[in-house]
Design a protein around this motif. Structure first.
Motif, PDB file in Angstrom:
ATOM      1  N   ILE A  28      36.815 -13.033 131.232  1.00  0.00           N
ATOM      2  CA  ILE A  28      36.050 -12.675 130.016  1.00  0.00           C
ATOM      3  C   ILE A  28      35.692 -13.935 129.245  1.00  0.00           C
ATOM      4  CG2 ILE A  28      36.200 -11.532 127.774  1.00  0.00           C
ATOM      5  CD1 ILE A  28      38.014  -9.433 129.137  1.00  0.00           C
ATOM      6  N   ASP A  88      37.235  -7.434 123.272  1.00  0.00           N
ATOM      7  CA  ASP A  88      37.699  -7.335 124.654  1.00  0.00           C
ATOM      8  C   ASP A  88      39.107  -7.906 124.805  1.00  0.00           C
ATOM      9  OD1 ASP A  88      35.231  -6.257 125.425  1.00  0.00           O
ATOM     10  OD2 ASP A  88      34.372  -8.251 125.727  1.00  0.00           O
ATOM     11  N   TYR A 107      34.292 -12.586 122.066  1.00  0.00           N
ATOM     12  CA  TYR A 107      34.878 -11.529 122.881  1.00  0.00           C
ATOM     13  C   TYR A 107      36.183 -11.000 122.282  1.00  0.00           C
ATOM     14  CZ  TYR A 107      31.562 -13.631 126.069  1.00  0.00           C
ATOM     15  OH  TYR A 107      30.429 -14.139 126.617  1.00  0.00           O
ATOM     16  N   ALA A 138      41.587  -5.550 123.184  1.00  0.00           N
ATOM     17  CA  ALA A 138      41.804  -4.341 123.983  1.00  0.00           C
ATOM     18  C   ALA A 138      42.783  -4.592 125.130  1.00  0.00           C
ATOM     19  CB  ALA A 138      40.473  -3.833 124.540  1.00  0.00           C
ATOM     20  N   GLN A 150      43.258 -11.098 133.541  1.00  0.00           N
ATOM     21  CA  GLN A 150      42.145 -10.242 133.150  1.00  0.00           C
ATOM     22  C   GLN A 150      41.299 -10.890 132.053  1.00  0.00           C
ATOM     23  OE1 GLN A 150      44.577  -6.876 132.091  1.00  0.00           O
ATOM     24  NE2 GLN A 150      43.877  -5.704 133.882  1.00  0.00           N
ATOM     25  N   ILE A 151      41.948 -11.662 131.172  1.00  0.00           N
ATOM     26  CA  ILE A 151      41.243 -12.269 130.037  1.00  0.00           C
ATOM     27  C   ILE A 151      40.437 -13.496 130.469  1.00  0.00           C
ATOM     28  CG2 ILE A 151      41.602 -13.523 127.875  1.00  0.00           C
ATOM     29  CD1 ILE A 151      43.837 -11.524 127.264  1.00  0.00           C
TER      30      ILE A 151
END
Length: 159
Positions: free
Chosen positions: A156, A124, A121, A127, A152-153
């Motif tokens: 993921i 992602d 990832y 970003a 947020q990570i």
């Protein structure tokens, strides 16, 4: 002497200079005086780092020293065979840091010791991290703003 100048003295002096500036790789350095150091002193994460480091060093060095002494005495009493000692001591030649990645990955179905979430990832994570780091380095946001990015990570990486 050239190695000392190139690899120690110059980076040290450059680091000290940059500590008094607002600087990132995208813009020229701007003089900030003591602002960076004042902000650092008031950042709770900064003060947590030395505490964690001291705890790690004291526990790690203490446990390693006592364990190593106990193993050495035990091996001396049990055997004189260099081969057996080598077999017993081989796991201790591996880095302690590798063990931090072994358990979470071993719980997964592939049973590897590879840091798979970052590689699977990476786009992602990049970003999310790139603008967050630009805000800290270029716009003076506090390091604690990474908490939101971390939130947020985590989903993921837990996929």
């Amino acid at each position: 002497m050239p190695g000392f100048l190139v690899f120690l003295l110059w980076p040290t002096l450059r680091g000290i200079y940059l500590g008094f500036t607002r600087f990132n790789l995208l813009t020229p350095a701007q003089w900030a005086g003591l602002d960076n150091y004042v902000r650092t002193v008031h950042d709770p994460i900064f003060w947590d780092a030395p505490k964690v480091t001291v705890e790690y060093v004291v526990i790690n060095i203490g446990v390693q020293t006592v364990s190593a002494l106990a193993i050495a005495v035990l091996l001396q009493r049990l055997t004189q065979s260099a081969v057996l000692r080598g077999i017993v001591l081989t796991p201790y030649l591996m880095s302690i840091d590798v063990t931090a990645f072994t358990r979470p990955v071993a719980d997964k179905k592939d049973f590897t010791t590879f840091i798979y979430p970052i590689t699977d990832y990476a786009a992602d994570v990049f970003a999310l991290m790139h603008p967050a780091m630009q805000n800290i380095c270029g716009n003076g946001k506090p390091v604690t703003s990474l908490d939101q990015t971390n939130d947020q990570i985590n989903p993921i990486l837990s996929q």
